[in-house]
Scaffold this motif. Structure first.
Motif, PDB file in Angstrom:
ATOM      1  N   VAL A  47       4.692  -6.475  -6.768  1.00  0.00           N
ATOM      2  CA  VAL A  47       4.032  -6.840  -5.512  1.00  0.00           C
ATOM      3  C   VAL A  47       4.499  -8.223  -5.066  1.00  0.00           C
ATOM      4  CG1 VAL A  47       1.818  -7.352  -4.414  1.00  0.00           C
ATOM      5  CG2 VAL A  47       2.027  -5.378  -5.937  1.00  0.00           C
ATOM      6  N   GLU A  48       4.580  -9.172  -5.997  1.00  0.00           N
ATOM      7  CA  GLU A  48       5.005 -10.527  -5.659  1.00  0.00           C
ATOM      8  C   GLU A  48       6.460 -10.550  -5.189  1.00  0.00           C
ATOM      9  OE1 GLU A  48       4.061 -12.638  -9.247  1.00  0.00           O
ATOM     10  OE2 GLU A  48       1.942 -12.843  -8.691  1.00  0.00           O
ATOM     11  N   LEU A  49       7.340  -9.798  -5.849  1.00  0.00           N
ATOM     12  CA  LEU A  49       8.741  -9.737  -5.432  1.00  0.00           C
ATOM     13  C   LEU A  49       8.865  -9.106  -4.047  1.00  0.00           C
ATOM     14  CD1 LEU A  49      11.730 -10.160  -5.980  1.00  0.00           C
ATOM     15  CD2 LEU A  49      11.767  -7.925  -7.119  1.00  0.00           C
ATOM     16  N   THR A  50       8.128  -8.039  -3.812  1.00  0.00           N
ATOM     17  CA  THR A  50       8.122  -7.398  -2.497  1.00  0.00           C
ATOM     18  C   THR A  50       7.638  -8.367  -1.432  1.00  0.00           C
ATOM     19  OG1 THR A  50       7.763  -5.237  -3.503  1.00  0.00           O
ATOM     20  CG2 THR A  50       7.225  -5.444  -1.166  1.00  0.00           C
ATOM     21  N   ALA A  51       6.573  -9.093  -1.729  1.00  0.00           N
ATOM     22  CA  ALA A  51       6.037 -10.079  -0.781  1.00  0.00           C
ATOM     23  C   ALA A  51       7.074 -11.150  -0.482  1.00  0.00           C
ATOM     24  CB  ALA A  51       4.759 -10.701  -1.335  1.00  0.00           C
ATOM     25  N   LEU A  52       7.755 -11.624  -1.500  1.00  0.00           N
ATOM     26  CA  LEU A  52       8.784 -12.654  -1.309  1.00  0.00           C
ATOM     27  C   LEU A  52       9.920 -12.137  -0.432  1.00  0.00           C
ATOM     28  CD1 LEU A  52       9.957 -15.449  -1.999  1.00  0.00           C
ATOM     29  CD2 LEU A  52      11.045 -14.367  -3.988  1.00  0.00           C
ATOM     30  N   LEU A  53      10.421 -10.939  -0.718  1.00  0.00           N
ATOM     31  CA  LEU A  53      11.530 -10.377   0.044  1.00  0.00           C
ATOM     32  C   LEU A  53      11.141 -10.096   1.496  1.00  0.00           C
ATOM     33  CD1 LEU A  53      13.041  -7.970  -2.638  1.00  0.00           C
ATOM     34  CD2 LEU A  53      13.886 -10.223  -1.935  1.00  0.00           C
ATOM     35  N   VAL A  54       9.952  -9.550   1.704  1.00  0.00           N
ATOM     36  CA  VAL A  54       9.476  -9.283   3.072  1.00  0.00           C
ATOM     37  C   VAL A  54       9.313 -10.598   3.826  1.00  0.00           C
ATOM     38  CG1 VAL A  54       7.511  -8.449   4.427  1.00  0.00           C
ATOM     39  CG2 VAL A  54       8.409  -7.058   2.550  1.00  0.00           C
ATOM     40  N   SER A  55       8.766 -11.605   3.170  1.00  0.00           N
ATOM     41  CA  SER A  55       8.579 -12.911   3.813  1.00  0.00           C
ATOM     42  C   SER A  55       9.911 -13.542   4.190  1.00  0.00           C
ATOM     43  CB  SER A  55       7.819 -13.868   2.895  1.00  0.00           C
ATOM     44  OG  SER A  55       6.503 -13.441   2.734  1.00  0.00           O
ATOM     45  N   ILE A  56      10.874 -13.501   3.287  1.00  0.00           N
ATOM     46  CA  ILE A  56      12.191 -14.075   3.578  1.00  0.00           C
ATOM     47  C   ILE A  56      12.832 -13.348   4.754  1.00  0.00           C
ATOM     48  CG2 ILE A  56      14.551 -14.317   2.697  1.00  0.00           C
ATOM     49  CD1 ILE A  56      13.282 -14.927  -0.064  1.00  0.00           C
ATOM     50  N   ALA A  57      12.791 -12.028   4.749  1.00  0.00           N
ATOM     51  CA  ALA A  57      13.391 -11.259   5.849  1.00  0.00           C
ATOM     52  C   ALA A  57      12.691 -11.553   7.174  1.00  0.00           C
ATOM     53  CB  ALA A  57      13.322  -9.761   5.533  1.00  0.00           C
ATOM     54  N   THR A  58      11.366 -11.538   7.163  1.00  0.00           N
ATOM     55  CA  THR A  58      10.601 -11.792   8.388  1.00  0.00           C
ATOM     56  C   THR A  58      10.864 -13.188   8.927  1.00  0.00           C
ATOM     57  OG1 THR A  58       8.862 -10.323   7.575  1.00  0.00           O
ATOM     58  CG2 THR A  58       8.285 -11.781   9.397  1.00  0.00           C
ATOM     59  N   MET A  59      10.828 -14.181   8.064  1.00  0.00           N
ATOM     60  CA  MET A  59      11.015 -15.561   8.504  1.00  0.00           C
ATOM     61  C   MET A  59      12.448 -15.837   8.951  1.00  0.00           C
ATOM     62  SD  MET A  59       8.085 -16.715   8.566  1.00  0.00           S
ATOM     63  CE  MET A  59       6.558 -16.003   8.041  1.00  0.00           C
ATOM     64  N   THR A  60      13.422 -15.163   8.348  1.00  0.00           N
ATOM     65  CA  THR A  60      14.814 -15.327   8.776  1.00  0.00           C
ATOM     66  C   THR A  60      14.999 -14.783  10.187  1.00  0.00           C
ATOM     67  OG1 THR A  60      15.576 -15.173   6.493  1.00  0.00           O
ATOM     68  CG2 THR A  60      17.221 -14.779   8.219  1.00  0.00           C
TER      69      THR A  60
ATOM     70  N   ARG B  21       0.811  -1.220   0.000  1.00  0.00           N
ATOM     71  CA  ARG B  21       0.000   0.000   0.000  1.00  0.00           C
ATOM     72  C   ARG B  21       0.850   1.279   0.000  1.00  0.00           C
ATOM     73  NH1 ARG B  21      -5.234  -1.741   1.410  1.00  0.00           N
ATOM     74  NH2 ARG B  21      -5.187  -3.840   2.234  1.00  0.00           N
ATOM     75  N   LEU B  22       2.036   1.221   0.610  1.00  0.00           N
ATOM     76  CA  LEU B  22       2.836   2.435   0.765  1.00  0.00           C
ATOM     77  C   LEU B  22       3.897   2.630  -0.319  1.00  0.00           C
ATOM     78  CD1 LEU B  22       3.340   2.338   4.651  1.00  0.00           C
ATOM     79  CD2 LEU B  22       1.679   3.677   3.338  1.00  0.00           C
ATOM     80  N   LEU B  23       4.404   1.537  -0.866  1.00  0.00           N
ATOM     81  CA  LEU B  23       5.424   1.659  -1.905  1.00  0.00           C
ATOM     82  C   LEU B  23       4.757   1.875  -3.264  1.00  0.00           C
ATOM     83  CD1 LEU B  23       7.822  -1.240  -0.823  1.00  0.00           C
ATOM     84  CD2 LEU B  23       8.112   1.218  -0.437  1.00  0.00           C
ATOM     85  N   PRO B  24       5.451   2.547  -4.166  1.00  0.00           N
ATOM     86  CA  PRO B  24       4.869   2.791  -5.501  1.00  0.00           C
ATOM     87  C   PRO B  24       4.999   1.545  -6.398  1.00  0.00           C
ATOM     88  CG  PRO B  24       7.007   3.827  -5.355  1.00  0.00           C
ATOM     89  CD  PRO B  24       6.714   3.243  -4.003  1.00  0.00           C
ATOM     90  N   LEU B  25       4.313   0.477  -6.034  1.00  0.00           N
ATOM     91  CA  LEU B  25       4.346  -0.762  -6.809  1.00  0.00           C
ATOM     92  C   LEU B  25       3.247  -0.699  -7.862  1.00  0.00           C
ATOM     93  CD1 LEU B  25       4.700  -3.209  -3.790  1.00  0.00           C
ATOM     94  CD2 LEU B  25       6.525  -2.189  -5.161  1.00  0.00           C
ATOM     95  N   THR B  26       3.625  -0.900  -9.120  1.00  0.00           N
ATOM     96  CA  THR B  26       2.649  -0.722 -10.193  1.00  0.00           C
ATOM     97  C   THR B  26       2.274  -2.017 -10.894  1.00  0.00           C
ATOM     98  OG1 THR B  26       4.449  -0.187 -11.709  1.00  0.00           O
ATOM     99  CG2 THR B  26       3.330   1.664 -10.630  1.00  0.00           C
ATOM    100  N   THR B  27       3.080  -3.062 -10.742  1.00  0.00           N
ATOM    101  CA  THR B  27       2.768  -4.318 -11.427  1.00  0.00           C
ATOM    102  C   THR B  27       2.594  -5.450 -10.419  1.00  0.00           C
ATOM    103  OG1 THR B  27       5.062  -5.043 -11.673  1.00  0.00           O
ATOM    104  CG2 THR B  27       4.175  -3.605 -13.405  1.00  0.00           C
ATOM    105  N   ARG B  28       1.931  -6.480 -10.865  1.00  0.00           N
ATOM    106  CA  ARG B  28       1.740  -7.671 -10.023  1.00  0.00           C
ATOM    107  C   ARG B  28       3.089  -8.288  -9.666  1.00  0.00           C
ATOM    108  NH1 ARG B  28      -2.905 -11.071  -9.744  1.00  0.00           N
ATOM    109  NH2 ARG B  28      -2.376 -13.042  -8.754  1.00  0.00           N
ATOM    110  N   GLY B  29       4.022  -8.277 -10.608  1.00  0.00           N
ATOM    111  CA  GLY B  29       5.365  -8.810 -10.385  1.00  0.00           C
ATOM    112  C   GLY B  29       6.096  -8.066  -9.274  1.00  0.00           C
TER     113      GLY B  29
END
Length: 173
Positions: free
Chosen positions: A130-143, A120-128
């Motif tokens: 959003v998916e990359l951001t989700a992957l990176l946030v998930s990896i960081a959080t889970m680590t 919601r806060l980052l200027p993400l314009t494509t589904r890709g």
């Protein structure tokens, strides 16, 4: 109510935010006593309702998403964390099972919240994006969660079976 939101979404967001606070308090406070149990019951019930409410929210995509899958996984973790506590007598590994399942439910909650905020806060314009951001946030959080959960785990069932004070092992005396 949150502007332009459904009742289910409002319930989900409100309970998820409360669980983020209560979960953090549970993490930093001692793990025994009435306070721990009271906060734990609140966390469990609120997360179960929040996860069910998540399954009713389809506003952004109109279909089943990875957030719905995550809610089902989190719901399962919560249930599996509580089952050993409810069994009589408690299984010998009840503390470890409870700890790991409840502990992993919290980073799941935090990861979903951080992904939502980033989307919601980052200027993400494509589904890709959003998916990359989700992957990176998930990896960081889970680590981070992996390190903290391993560091704070109970010392191999500190008090189990006969070594437990009467009334805490689940064995009828």
């Amino acid at each position: 109510m949150i502007a332009h939101s459904t009742v289910a979404a409002t319930i989900h967001v409100t309970l998820a935010l409360l669980c983020a606070v209560v979960g953090f308090i549970q993490f930093v406070r001692p793990k025994r006593g009435a306070g721990h149990r009271a906060r734990g019951y609140f966390y469990v019930y609120a997360m179960l309702v929040s996860d069910v409410a998540t399954l009713l929210v389809y506003r952004f995509t109109g279909h089943f998403t990875m957030f719905h899958v995550a809610a089902i996984v989190n719901f399962t973790c919560i249930v599996l964390a509580v089952v050993p506590l409810l069994r009589t007598p408690r299984p010998s590994n009840w503390l470890t099972a409870h700890y790991y399942f409840i502990a992993w439910s919290y980073p799941s909650l935090m990861s979903a919240g951080l992904i939502n905020m980033a989307a919601r806060l980052l200027p993400l314009t494509t589904r890709g994006q959003v998916e990359l951001t989700a992957l990176l946030v998930s990896i960081a959080t889970m680590t981070i969660a992996y390190v903290l959960i391993r560091k704070n785990r109970p010392a191999s069932d500190q008090l189990t079976g006969a070594a437990m004070p009467a009334g805490q092992s689940g064995v009828q005396t």
